[in-house]
Design a protein around this motif. Structure first.
Motif, PDB file in Angstrom:
ATOM      1  N   GLY A   1       0.975  -1.113  -0.031  1.00 45.30           N
ATOM      2  CA  GLY A   1       0.019   0.089  -0.148  1.00 45.30           C
ATOM      3  C   GLY A   1       0.892   1.278   0.133  1.00 45.30           C
ATOM      4  O   GLY A   1       2.130   1.147  -0.019  1.00 45.30           O
ATOM      5  N   ASP A   2       0.176   2.418   0.183  1.00 44.87           N
ATOM      6  CA  ASP A   2       1.022   3.731   0.026  1.00 44.87           C
ATOM      7  C   ASP A   2       1.098   4.173   1.492  1.00 44.87           C
ATOM      8  O   ASP A   2       0.167   3.873   2.295  1.00 44.87           O
ATOM      9  N   ILE A   3       1.915   4.845   1.903  1.00 44.32           N
ATOM     10  CA  ILE A   3       2.264   5.351   3.340  1.00 44.32           C
ATOM     11  C   ILE A   3       2.470   6.932   3.452  1.00 44.32           C
ATOM     12  O   ILE A   3       3.013   7.404   2.529  1.00 44.32           O
ATOM     13  N   ILE A   4       1.536   7.267   4.266  1.00 49.07           N
ATOM     14  CA  ILE A   4       1.708   8.960   4.415  1.00 49.07           C
ATOM     15  C   ILE A   4       2.082   9.073   6.040  1.00 49.07           C
ATOM     16  O   ILE A   4       1.503   8.528   6.869  1.00 49.07           O
TER      17      ILE A   4
ATOM     18  N   SER B   1      -1.301  13.835  -4.226  1.00 52.25           N
ATOM     19  CA  SER B   1      -2.587  14.013  -5.114  1.00 52.25           C
ATOM     20  C   SER B   1      -2.680  12.753  -5.829  1.00 52.25           C
ATOM     21  O   SER B   1      -3.736  12.483  -6.326  1.00 52.25           O
ATOM     22  N   GLU B   2      -1.574  11.974  -5.943  1.00 58.82           N
ATOM     23  CA  GLU B   2      -1.984  10.419  -6.591  1.00 58.82           C
ATOM     24  C   GLU B   2      -2.128   9.401  -5.697  1.00 58.82           C
ATOM     25  O   GLU B   2      -2.729   8.247  -6.124  1.00 58.82           O
ATOM     26  N   ILE B   3      -1.658   9.429  -4.387  1.00 63.74           N
ATOM     27  CA  ILE B   3      -1.953   8.190  -3.692  1.00 63.74           C
ATOM     28  C   ILE B   3      -2.981   8.462  -2.682  1.00 63.74           C
ATOM     29  O   ILE B   3      -3.329   7.438  -2.107  1.00 63.74           O
ATOM     30  N   ALA B   4      -3.678   9.494  -2.575  1.00 60.85           N
ATOM     31  CA  ALA B   4      -4.714   9.769  -1.835  1.00 60.85           C
ATOM     32  C   ALA B   4      -5.919  10.651  -2.306  1.00 60.85           C
ATOM     33  O   ALA B   4      -5.365  11.695  -2.926  1.00 60.85           O
ATOM     34  N   ALA B   5      -6.894  10.410  -1.971  1.00 66.99           N
ATOM     35  CA  ALA B   5      -8.134  11.313  -2.608  1.00 66.99           C
ATOM     36  C   ALA B   5      -8.017  12.567  -1.685  1.00 66.99           C
ATOM     37  O   ALA B   5      -7.860  12.654  -0.705  1.00 66.99           O
ATOM     38  N   ALA B   6      -8.626  13.644  -2.570  1.00 63.56           N
ATOM     39  CA  ALA B   6      -8.612  14.834  -1.886  1.00 63.56           C
ATOM     40  C   ALA B   6      -9.460  14.967  -0.460  1.00 63.56           C
ATOM     41  O   ALA B   6      -9.079  15.810   0.189  1.00 63.56           O
ATOM     42  N   GLY B   7     -10.444  14.179  -0.574  1.00 60.85           N
ATOM     43  CA  GLY B   7     -11.201  14.288   0.558  1.00 60.85           C
ATOM     44  C   GLY B   7     -10.589  13.806   1.971  1.00 60.85           C
ATOM     45  O   GLY B   7     -10.815  14.190   2.970  1.00 60.85           O
ATOM     46  N   GLU B   8      -9.601  12.805   1.673  1.00 57.89           N
ATOM     47  CA  GLU B   8      -8.873  12.231   2.824  1.00 57.89           C
ATOM     48  C   GLU B   8      -7.914  13.129   3.232  1.00 57.89           C
ATOM     49  O   GLU B   8      -7.643  13.370   4.391  1.00 57.89           O
ATOM     50  N   LEU B   9      -7.426  13.786   2.298  1.00 60.24           N
ATOM     51  CA  LEU B   9      -6.298  14.778   2.659  1.00 60.24           C
ATOM     52  C   LEU B   9      -6.917  16.130   3.482  1.00 60.24           C
ATOM     53  O   LEU B   9      -6.345  16.463   4.435  1.00 60.24           O
ATOM     54  N   SER B  10      -8.070  16.315   3.109  1.00 65.97           N
ATOM     55  CA  SER B  10      -8.720  17.511   3.748  1.00 65.97           C
ATOM     56  C   SER B  10      -9.178  17.168   5.260  1.00 65.97           C
ATOM     57  O   SER B  10      -8.941  17.725   6.058  1.00 65.97           O
ATOM     58  N   ARG B  11      -9.665  15.830   5.297  1.00 67.20           N
ATOM     59  CA  ARG B  11     -10.249  15.511   6.374  1.00 67.20           C
ATOM     60  C   ARG B  11      -9.426  15.132   7.465  1.00 67.20           C
ATOM     61  O   ARG B  11      -9.435  15.426   8.505  1.00 67.20           O
TER      62      ARG B  11
ATOM     63  N   TYR C   1      -0.171   6.739   8.063  1.00 64.09           N
ATOM     64  CA  TYR C   1      -1.397   6.441   7.442  1.00 64.09           C
ATOM     65  C   TYR C   1      -0.948   5.296   6.445  1.00 64.09           C
ATOM     66  O   TYR C   1      -0.088   5.606   5.384  1.00 64.09           O
ATOM     67  N   LEU C   2      -1.904   4.517   6.532  1.00 63.07           N
ATOM     68  CA  LEU C   2      -1.711   3.177   5.156  1.00 63.07           C
ATOM     69  C   LEU C   2      -2.957   3.552   4.133  1.00 63.07           C
ATOM     70  O   LEU C   2      -4.116   3.344   4.765  1.00 63.07           O
ATOM     71  N   LEU C   3      -2.544   3.807   3.037  1.00 62.27           N
ATOM     72  CA  LEU C   3      -3.543   3.751   1.942  1.00 62.27           C
ATOM     73  C   LEU C   3      -3.790   2.761   0.833  1.00 62.27           C
ATOM     74  O   LEU C   3      -2.549   2.294   0.583  1.00 62.27           O
ATOM     75  N   ARG C   4      -4.876   2.645   0.503  1.00 60.42           N
ATOM     76  CA  ARG C   4      -4.976   1.640  -0.660  1.00 60.42           C
ATOM     77  C   ARG C   4      -6.200   2.395  -1.421  1.00 60.42           C
ATOM     78  O   ARG C   4      -7.167   2.661  -1.017  1.00 60.42           O
ATOM     79  N   ASN C   5      -5.932   2.387  -2.882  1.00 56.25           N
ATOM     80  CA  ASN C   5      -6.829   3.003  -3.872  1.00 56.25           C
ATOM     81  C   ASN C   5      -7.303   4.406  -3.309  1.00 56.25           C
ATOM     82  O   ASN C   5      -8.488   4.766  -3.423  1.00 56.25           O
ATOM     83  N   GLY C   6      -6.354   5.112  -2.693  1.00 57.93           N
ATOM     84  CA  GLY C   6      -6.556   6.205  -2.320  1.00 57.93           C
ATOM     85  C   GLY C   6      -7.377   6.663  -0.886  1.00 57.93           C
ATOM     86  O   GLY C   6      -7.461   7.734  -0.406  1.00 57.93           O
ATOM     87  N   LEU C   7      -7.708   5.532  -0.118  1.00 56.37           N
ATOM     88  CA  LEU C   7      -8.598   5.723   1.064  1.00 56.37           C
ATOM     89  C   LEU C   7      -7.663   5.121   2.203  1.00 56.37           C
ATOM     90  O   LEU C   7      -6.629   4.263   1.721  1.00 56.37           O
TER      91      LEU C   7
END
Length: 248
Positions: free
Chosen positions: A57-60, A106-116, A189-195
């Motif tokens: 997955g992706d990590i932030i 912007s590529e690994i996370a949905a904009a809504g997740e970044l804002s939330r 944060y662990l993300l998959r498919n932007g979430l």
């Protein structure tokens, strides 16, 4: 440092794949240090954050300093004199803020997740203490972020989270010499498919130690006596300087 990082990553993998609650979480992370001591001559420090995931997955990683009230003041020229003519105070302002990720946000996370989750300085929402229009608040908030960036307390560039074999990850967090004291939070944060599908928060304590800590405690706990001592030392310094430069 390399051996220490390798050992930490191996430990993270062992914790993740061990039976029990750690495996169910699908994410485990930790810091190489949980205490940063600020002593005389402190010039900043790098802290290693490492971890492992059960599935790719992706990590932030977001590191936030303790939240405090901050007041901004704007100066204007009045009758030829520069003075403070306007101000705005914000509460819940992180004293330090840094982000690292395994790819462009912007590529690994949905904009809504970044804002939330308030990931990225553009998504920070410190609360103004006075009523003003949205445009005015936005201008002051932008000025607040610029001031923090100039001080090196809000890291301008998103750092890099590197992976080893798709499951082990690591990143370095740099704290500058002027980093304030307090309890910091390292959010992973662990993300998959932007979430976000997993998260973990680890505290980090930054505090003064040694002589600086003693002077800091004395100044805050015995402020009156500290003022008298400071005045006495200033008078003594002036008297000694007078003796050194006195002409016969």
């Amino acid at each position: 440092m390399i051996r220490r990082a390798a050992a930490a990553l191996i430990l993270a993998a062992a914790l993740l794949w061990a039976p029990g609650a750690a495996r169910a979480a699908d994410l485990v992370a930790d810091l190489s240090d949980h205490l940063v001591a600020i002593t005389t001559g402190f010039a900043g420090i790098d802290v290693l954050l490492y971890g492992a995931v059960g599935e790719p997955g992706d990590i932030i990683v977001v590191v936030r300093g303790p939240e405090r009230r901050t007041t901004l003041r704007r100066k204007s020229q009045v009758a030829g004199i520069w003075m403070n003519t306007n101000s705005m105070a914000f509460e819940r302002v992180p004293v330090y803020y840094a982000v690292a990720s395994s790819g462009p946000l912007s590529e690994i996370a949905a904009a809504g997740e970044l804002s939330r989750l308030q990931i990225g300085v553009e998504n920070l929402r410190p609360s103004p203490l006075s009523i003003a229009s949205a445009n005015i608040v936005a201008d002051w908030r932008a000025a607040l972020i610029r001031n923090k960036q100039r001080a090196g307390l809000y890291v301008r560039r998103v750092g890099s989270v590197s992976f080893l074999a798709d499951t082990l990850f690591r990143t370095k967090i740099h704290f500058p010499a002027n980093v304030p004291t307090g309890i910091y939070l390292a959010e992973v944060y662990l993300l998959r498919n932007g979430l976000v599908v997993g998260a973990q928060t680890t505290p980090l304590n930054i505090r003064k130690a040694g002589t600086e800590a003693d002077l800091y405690d004395f100044a805050h706990e015995q402020s009156g006596l500290y003022g008298l001592v400071a005045v006495f030392l200033a008078l003594m310094a002036g008297w000694l300087a007078h003796l050194a430069f006195r002409r016969d």
